[in-house]
Scaffold this motif. Structure first.
Motif, PDB file in Angstrom:
ATOM      1  N   ALA A  37      -0.042  -5.742  -8.193  1.00  0.00           N
ATOM      2  CA  ALA A  37       0.646  -6.964  -8.612  1.00  0.00           C
ATOM      3  C   ALA A  37       0.081  -8.134  -7.827  1.00  0.00           C
ATOM      4  N   LEU A  38      -0.150  -9.238  -8.503  1.00  0.00           N
ATOM      5  CA  LEU A  38      -0.687 -10.437  -7.861  1.00  0.00           C
ATOM      6  C   LEU A  38       0.470 -11.291  -7.358  1.00  0.00           C
ATOM      7  N   VAL A  39       0.555 -11.405  -6.042  1.00  0.00           N
ATOM      8  CA  VAL A  39       1.563 -12.267  -5.423  1.00  0.00           C
ATOM      9  C   VAL A  39       0.880 -13.606  -5.167  1.00  0.00           C
ATOM     10  N   ASP A  40       1.201 -14.574  -6.015  1.00  0.00           N
ATOM     11  CA  ASP A  40       0.556 -15.883  -5.908  1.00  0.00           C
ATOM     12  C   ASP A  40       0.892 -16.556  -4.576  1.00  0.00           C
ATOM     13  N   ALA A  41       0.009 -17.472  -4.184  1.00  0.00           N
ATOM     14  CA  ALA A  41       0.222 -18.240  -2.958  1.00  0.00           C
ATOM     15  C   ALA A  41       1.568 -18.947  -3.008  1.00  0.00           C
ATOM     16  N   ARG A  42       2.248 -18.940  -1.865  1.00  0.00           N
ATOM     17  CA  ARG A  42       3.522 -19.641  -1.689  1.00  0.00           C
ATOM     18  C   ARG A  42       4.603 -19.226  -2.693  1.00  0.00           C
ATOM     19  N   THR A  43       4.616 -17.936  -3.042  1.00  0.00           N
ATOM     20  CA  THR A  43       5.657 -17.412  -3.936  1.00  0.00           C
ATOM     21  C   THR A  43       6.250 -16.137  -3.334  1.00  0.00           C
ATOM     22  N   ARG A  44       7.242 -15.621  -4.042  1.00  0.00           N
ATOM     23  CA  ARG A  44       7.896 -14.360  -3.672  1.00  0.00           C
ATOM     24  C   ARG A  44       7.827 -13.431  -4.860  1.00  0.00           C
ATOM     25  N   MET A  45       7.897 -12.161  -4.576  1.00  0.00           N
ATOM     26  CA  MET A  45       7.964 -11.151  -5.630  1.00  0.00           C
ATOM     27  C   MET A  45       8.764  -9.976  -5.091  1.00  0.00           C
ATOM     28  N   GLU A  46       9.573  -9.369  -5.964  1.00  0.00           N
ATOM     29  CA  GLU A  46      10.299  -8.158  -5.600  1.00  0.00           C
ATOM     30  C   GLU A  46       9.898  -7.049  -6.563  1.00  0.00           C
ATOM     31  N   VAL A  47       9.642  -5.885  -5.996  1.00  0.00           N
ATOM     32  CA  VAL A  47       9.296  -4.712  -6.789  1.00  0.00           C
ATOM     33  C   VAL A  47      10.141  -3.539  -6.298  1.00  0.00           C
ATOM     34  N   GLU A  48      10.292  -2.524  -7.144  1.00  0.00           N
ATOM     35  CA  GLU A  48      10.968  -1.290  -6.754  1.00  0.00           C
ATOM     36  C   GLU A  48      10.056  -0.115  -7.065  1.00  0.00           C
ATOM     37  N   PHE A  49      10.113   0.881  -6.208  1.00  0.00           N
ATOM     38  CA  PHE A  49       9.385   2.119  -6.477  1.00  0.00           C
ATOM     39  C   PHE A  49      10.230   3.291  -6.029  1.00  0.00           C
ATOM     40  N   THR A  50       9.972   4.435  -6.641  1.00  0.00           N
ATOM     41  CA  THR A  50      10.633   5.675  -6.263  1.00  0.00           C
ATOM     42  C   THR A  50       9.667   6.480  -5.407  1.00  0.00           C
ATOM     43  N   ALA A  51      10.144   6.935  -4.281  1.00  0.00           N
ATOM     44  CA  ALA A  51       9.335   7.748  -3.374  1.00  0.00           C
ATOM     45  C   ALA A  51       9.254   9.159  -3.966  1.00  0.00           C
ATOM     46  N   ASP A  52       8.345   9.322  -4.931  1.00  0.00           N
ATOM     47  CA  ASP A  52       8.274  10.579  -5.687  1.00  0.00           C
ATOM     48  C   ASP A  52       6.923  11.279  -5.577  1.00  0.00           C
ATOM     49  N   ASN A  53       6.126  10.899  -4.602  1.00  0.00           N
ATOM     50  CA  ASN A  53       4.829  11.533  -4.399  1.00  0.00           C
ATOM     51  C   ASN A  53       4.592  11.659  -2.894  1.00  0.00           C
ATOM     52  N   PRO A  54       5.246  12.646  -2.234  1.00  0.00           N
ATOM     53  CA  PRO A  54       5.207  12.758  -0.777  1.00  0.00           C
ATOM     54  C   PRO A  54       3.789  12.821  -0.220  1.00  0.00           C
ATOM     55  N   GLY A  55       3.689  12.337   0.997  1.00  0.00           N
ATOM     56  CA  GLY A  55       2.412  12.314   1.701  1.00  0.00           C
ATOM     57  C   GLY A  55       2.093  10.899   2.125  1.00  0.00           C
ATOM     58  N   ALA A  56       0.872  10.706   2.566  1.00  0.00           N
ATOM     59  CA  ALA A  56       0.428   9.403   3.045  1.00  0.00           C
ATOM     60  C   ALA A  56      -0.041   8.549   1.871  1.00  0.00           C
ATOM     61  N   SER A  57       0.474   7.325   1.793  1.00  0.00           N
ATOM     62  CA  SER A  57       0.117   6.383   0.729  1.00  0.00           C
ATOM     63  C   SER A  57      -0.222   5.037   1.363  1.00  0.00           C
ATOM     64  N   LEU A  58      -1.398   4.553   1.083  1.00  0.00           N
ATOM     65  CA  LEU A  58      -1.845   3.273   1.630  1.00  0.00           C
ATOM     66  C   LEU A  58      -1.278   2.126   0.804  1.00  0.00           C
ATOM     67  N   PHE A  59      -0.725   1.127   1.468  1.00  0.00           N
ATOM     68  CA  PHE A  59      -0.290  -0.122   0.856  1.00  0.00           C
ATOM     69  C   PHE A  59      -1.189  -1.209   1.418  1.00  0.00           C
ATOM     70  N   HIS A  60      -1.793  -2.016   0.530  1.00  0.00           N
ATOM     71  CA  HIS A  60      -2.736  -3.014   1.032  1.00  0.00           C
ATOM     72  C   HIS A  60      -2.973  -4.120   0.009  1.00  0.00           C
ATOM     73  N   CYS A  61      -3.608  -5.181   0.495  1.00  0.00           N
ATOM     74  CA  CYS A  61      -4.111  -6.244  -0.370  1.00  0.00           C
ATOM     75  C   CYS A  61      -5.489  -5.814  -0.859  1.00  0.00           C
ATOM     76  N   HIS A  62      -5.782  -6.066  -2.116  1.00  0.00           N
ATOM     77  CA  HIS A  62      -7.060  -5.650  -2.683  1.00  0.00           C
ATOM     78  C   HIS A  62      -8.222  -6.557  -2.303  1.00  0.00           C
ATOM     79  N   GLN A  63      -7.977  -7.634  -1.598  1.00  0.00           N
ATOM     80  CA  GLN A  63      -9.073  -8.490  -1.136  1.00  0.00           C
ATOM     81  C   GLN A  63      -9.632  -7.884   0.157  1.00  0.00           C
ATOM     82  N   GLN A  64     -10.907  -7.545   0.123  1.00  0.00           N
ATOM     83  CA  GLN A  64     -11.510  -6.843   1.259  1.00  0.00           C
ATOM     84  C   GLN A  64     -11.354  -7.616   2.565  1.00  0.00           C
ATOM     85  N   SER A  65     -11.540  -8.924   2.533  1.00  0.00           N
ATOM     86  CA  SER A  65     -11.425  -9.702   3.772  1.00  0.00           C
ATOM     87  C   SER A  65      -9.996  -9.649   4.319  1.00  0.00           C
TER      88      SER A  65
END
Length: 91
Positions: A50-78
């Protein structure tokens, strides 16, 4: 952050006070967009990025239904290089 519990649903709130847009991604899970900016809540729009635009807010929900390690990150490499990432891990 409290430990995640398998099977529970969680709401994440992204507050982007920066001048950069951030395409955020949670590996191994999809999330439901629930609110973008000051708009009314929405339902049914599933994403894995999901693209969180500059100077905005966003709310999302997810179900923890795939146990293990999951990376959360911004897709911009820098941004990842600067540390915009974390690991969600649960059993």
């Amino acid at each position: 952050m409290a430990p995640l519990i398998s099977g529970r649903r969680y709401r994440l709130q992204f507050i982007n006070n920066s001048v950069d847009d951030h395409p955020v991604h949670l590996h191994r899970h999809s999330f439901e967009l629930r609110r973008i900016g000051a708009q009314n809540e929405i339902r049914g729009l599933m994403k894995d990025v999901a693209l969180v635009d500059a100077r905005t807010r966003m709310e999302v929900e997810f179900t923890a239904d795939n146990p293990g390690a999951s990376l959360f990150h911004c897709h911009q490499q820098s941004h990842m290089d600067g540390g915009f990432m974390m690991l969600f891990d649960y059993a």
